[in-house]
Design an enzyme around this catalytic site. Structure first.
Site, PDB file in Angstrom:
ATOM      1  N   CYS A   1     -12.928   5.974  -3.740  1.00  0.00           N
ATOM      2  CA  CYS A   1     -11.602   6.567  -3.925  1.00  0.00           C
ATOM      3  C   CYS A   1     -11.425   7.741  -2.981  1.00  0.00           C
ATOM      4  CB  CYS A   1     -11.416   7.080  -5.351  1.00  0.00           C
ATOM      5  SG  CYS A   1     -11.819   5.896  -6.640  1.00  0.00           S
ATOM      6  N   ASP A   2     -10.202   7.963  -2.581  1.00  0.00           N
ATOM      7  CA  ASP A   2      -9.882   9.175  -1.841  1.00  0.00           C
ATOM      8  C   ASP A   2      -8.398   9.459  -2.022  1.00  0.00           C
ATOM      9  OD1 ASP A   2     -11.239  11.118   0.168  1.00  0.00           O
ATOM     10  OD2 ASP A   2      -9.227  10.794   0.954  1.00  0.00           O
ATOM     11  N   GLN A   3      -8.032  10.711  -1.796  1.00  0.00           N
ATOM     12  CA  GLN A   3      -6.637  11.100  -1.952  1.00  0.00           C
ATOM     13  C   GLN A   3      -6.247  12.036  -0.822  1.00  0.00           C
ATOM     14  OE1 GLN A   3      -5.390  14.013  -5.067  1.00  0.00           O
ATOM     15  NE2 GLN A   3      -4.195  12.310  -5.870  1.00  0.00           N
TER      16      GLN A   3
END
Length: 199
Positions: free
Chosen positions: A75-77
């Site tokens: 995941c990354d944002q």
């Protein structure tokens, strides 16, 4: 569960979202230098959504190298305001500058999730939320940061909507999970599709 699921993240928020959903998993933080991965993307024409996806995939691939049989969720944002991409503030002064820049404007949180097994990427998704910050008085920003302390340094926008940061906003469009950094409903659908959870 039909197979081992690993969350390639040290984020307590992502871990609690999966745990609260009743998902069995282990968490293994990746050993990647996010800034080094991002450096060649700056000026390349990659969108903030693509940057988030590339970083999420790199994290999942990194953990998958030492757990080749497992299904790994990366995941990354990213936070984007127009063409500008924000990173976690290095210190309270940078957090103050972030909030001043976001004040009275609408920005986007782009939350990417990627599933990898071995050296294969099986699934990719980017959830997007739009957040409009109210006009913030500089004095209020200072007092707010003094109250929340170092928590402001742990997220890209120098705020957390699950805490006192919610007071900074006048309008939010998008689901809570995407805002916190894990587009949970699409992730659950993908896990069902791959037989990782019952469904």
């Amino acid at each position: 569960m039909a197979e081992v699921l690993i969350l390639a993240s040290g984020s307590p928020f992502r871990k609690s979202l999966l745990a609260n959903a009743g998902i069995e998993f282990s968490a293994v933080p990746p050993t990647v230098d996010e800034r080094a991965l991002e450096a060649p993307l700056e000026g390349s024409g990659a969108t903030p959504e693509e940057v988030a996806q590339i970083l999420a995939e790199a994290k999942a691939a990194n953990v998958s190298e030492s757990h080749p049989g497992a299904l790994v969720l990366g995941c990354d944002q990213t936070l984007s305001l127009g063409d500008r991409v924000f990173h976690k503030p290095r210190d309270m002064e940078e957090a103050r500058r972030h909030l001043l820049a976001l004040s009275g404007r609408t920005h986007h949180l782009n939350s990417a999730a990627v599933l990898v097994r071995g050296d294969q990427t099986l699934w990719r998704h980017v959830g997007i939320a739009s957040l409009t910050m109210r006009e913030l008085d500089p004095g209020f920003i200072g007092r707010h940061l003094a109250r929340v302390g170092d928590k402001a340094l742990s997220s890209v926008g120098a705020y957390q909507v699950e805490g006192e940061g919610i007071q900074l906003f006048e309008k939010i469009e998008g689901d809570y999970f995407t805002i916190v950094g894990l587009p949970l409903l699409p992730v659950l659908a993908a896990l069902r599709e791959f037989g990782a959870i019952d469904g």
